[in-house]
Write an enzyme that holds these catalytic residues in place. Structure first.
Site, mmCIF file in Angstrom:
data_model
loop_
_atom_site.group_PDB
_atom_site.id
_atom_site.type_symbol
_atom_site.label_atom_id
_atom_site.label_comp_id
_atom_site.label_asym_id
_atom_site.label_seq_id
_atom_site.Cartn_x
_atom_site.Cartn_y
_atom_site.Cartn_z
ATOM 1 N N TYR A 50 8.786 7.753 16.212
ATOM 2 C CA TYR A 50 8.972 8.106 14.881
ATOM 3 C C TYR A 50 10.183 8.745 14.430
ATOM 4 O O TYR A 50 11.022 8.357 13.535
ATOM 5 C CB TYR A 50 7.716 8.567 14.366
ATOM 6 C CG TYR A 50 7.865 8.358 12.952
ATOM 7 C CD1 TYR A 50 7.687 7.638 11.936
ATOM 8 C CD2 TYR A 50 8.019 9.789 12.024
ATOM 9 C CE1 TYR A 50 7.675 7.454 10.594
ATOM 10 C CE2 TYR A 50 8.132 9.881 10.783
ATOM 11 C CZ TYR A 50 7.874 8.595 9.912
ATOM 12 O OH TYR A 50 7.832 8.689 8.455
ATOM 13 N N THR B 252 -1.156 8.841 2.530
ATOM 14 C CA THR B 252 -1.161 7.532 2.667
ATOM 15 C C THR B 252 -1.975 7.281 4.137
ATOM 16 O O THR B 252 -2.496 8.097 4.718
ATOM 17 C CB THR B 252 0.218 6.999 2.742
ATOM 18 O OG1 THR B 252 0.815 7.341 3.903
ATOM 19 C CG2 THR B 252 0.902 7.180 1.613
ATOM 20 N N SER C 75 0.846 -1.278 0.125
ATOM 21 C CA SER C 75 -0.074 0.080 0.119
ATOM 22 C C SER C 75 0.754 1.030 -0.014
ATOM 23 O O SER C 75 2.240 1.211 0.093
ATOM 24 C CB SER C 75 -0.773 -0.037 1.222
ATOM 25 O OG SER C 75 -0.062 0.174 2.515
ATOM 26 N N SER D 209 12.378 10.593 6.294
ATOM 27 C CA SER D 209 11.507 11.501 6.370
ATOM 28 C C SER D 209 12.100 12.762 6.635
ATOM 29 O O SER D 209 13.119 12.699 7.242
ATOM 30 C CB SER D 209 10.363 10.833 7.676
ATOM 31 O OG SER D 209 9.667 12.082 7.969
ATOM 32 N N LEU E 69 3.061 4.290 -0.397
ATOM 33 C CA LEU E 69 4.206 4.732 -1.282
ATOM 34 C C LEU E 69 4.911 3.376 -1.978
ATOM 35 O O LEU E 69 5.357 3.482 -2.952
ATOM 36 C CB LEU E 69 5.236 5.501 -0.405
ATOM 37 C CG LEU E 69 6.582 5.992 -1.330
ATOM 38 C CD1 LEU E 69 6.294 6.818 -2.557
ATOM 39 C CD2 LEU E 69 7.587 6.711 -0.259
#
Length: 350
Positions: A232, A267, A87, A219, A89
């Protein structure tokens, strides 16, 4: 006594006429001089500047054409491993690299979803390039043993890997004080230890062949940290550091390393994020909904790999400015992040 007759001097009208004539001659000479200079300028423009301009455009177009041809040759028939391909990217990257003629190995935790992606790709025809049916490998990045087994299966099936795209990941939402340590470990296992385990497992074969390309989907939060994303951001900071070190160490083996740092992408990353107690966040953030599409970012990834770029920041104006602000004026950056934390707390309390 000398007498001067009036006729010995010109009249006022004659003097004025003479002066006017001189002025006309001067202006005429200036005008003719300007005309000559203008003619020379036009000659210079037509003989030098315009040909130089068209020549520059032609050289740039030729450079882009050669770049495109090299990218096409580099990707055609290349064995490309993509994690998190079911799913978002990862799925869009599968579409982009499949259309480029690559031999794909799609990785994920759900076998049925992987087969759905394979089925979708099989229906796509490309008359300009030969496409290949993807191979699938099911494993969980957070389980190191399954990662090593997956690497063995990939090498056994295809013999080698040309391009590894470490895409799979999990996000996080929560305060540091409320987050249990197991959640931090879970995010690190998926976002950091899993990708580096797979990279280390495939790296020896790349070194042996003196050929390979390793891609890390990091990121913007691998460069800056924002409130309530601690686990994260920490995992992405670690990812950035690891692959920066790897790039320097494997350059002697002609192995390329590319780090892609996207901003917000449309997403399910935020919806599937874990919270402080380990439960699912279940909400699509406003920033996520307004982000770039996964297809757009996948095209950036494809171009970055084809051009062998070392690092690409894929973000809007504000996140990009924040990255530079963090380095150039950290005190202001920290103040802005503190204000952001206050606003988010108030929004949740209301």
């Amino acid at each position: 006594m000398i007498r001067v007759k009036e006729k010995d001097f010109p009249s006022f009208e004659a003097s004025a006429d003479f002066l006017a004539g001189e002025i006309v001659c001067f202006l005429s000479s200036c005008g003719s001089r300007k005309t000559v200079q203008k003619g020379r300028l036009m000659d210079f423009t037509s003989t030098v500047i315009i040909p130089l301009l068209f020549g520059s455009v032609g050289i740039f177009a030729l450079f882009r054409l050669l770049q495109w041809m090299r990218m096409r040759a580099y990707l055609q028939e290349a064995v490309v491993v993509i994690t998190g391909a079911t799913s978002g990217l990862g799925k869009e990257c599968a579409k982009a690299f499949h259309a480029a003629g690559c031999k794909l190995v799609l990785c994920g935790r759900d076998s049925e979803k992987l087969q759905d992606v394979v089925q979708q790709l099989s229906t796509v025809t490309n008359h300009r390039k030969k496409t290949h049916k993807p191979h699938t490998v099911v494993f969980d990045l957070s389980d190191t043993k399954t990662v090593l087994n997956a690497a063995e299966e990939i090498l056994k099936y295809l013999g080698h890997v040309d391009i590894l795209i470490n895409n799979a990941g999990i996000s996080f939402r929560g305060t540091i004080v409320d987050t249990v340590l197991d959640v931090d470990k879970k995010v690190m296992e998926t976002n950091y230890f899993g990708p580096i385990a797979l990279t280390k497992a495939l790296l020896p074969s790349m070194i042996k062949r003196r050929q390979g390309h390793i891609v890390a989907i990091s990121s913007v939060q691998g460069k800056i940290s924002i409130p309530f994303r601690s686990a994260y951001a920490a995992s992405k900071h670690a990812t950035q550091a690891f692959f920066d070190c790897l790039r320097a160490e494997v350059e002697q083996y002609d192995i390329d390393v590319t780090v892609i740092s996207p901003g917000y992408i449309q997403t399910n990353l935020s919806r599937n994020a874990v919270t402080a107690d380990g439960s699912h966040y279940g909400v699509t953030d406003k920033n996520t909904m307004e982000g770039q599409t996964a297809a757009e970012v996948a095209q950036v990834v494809l171009n970055a790999v084809g051009q062998k770029k070392k690092e690409v920041l894929v973000a809007g104006l504000k996140p990009s400015l924040a990255v530079y602000l963090r380095n150039l004026c950290p005190r202001l950056f920290f103040s802005l992040m503190a204000d952001r934390a206050k606003k988010e707390r108030k929004a949740k309390a209301s």
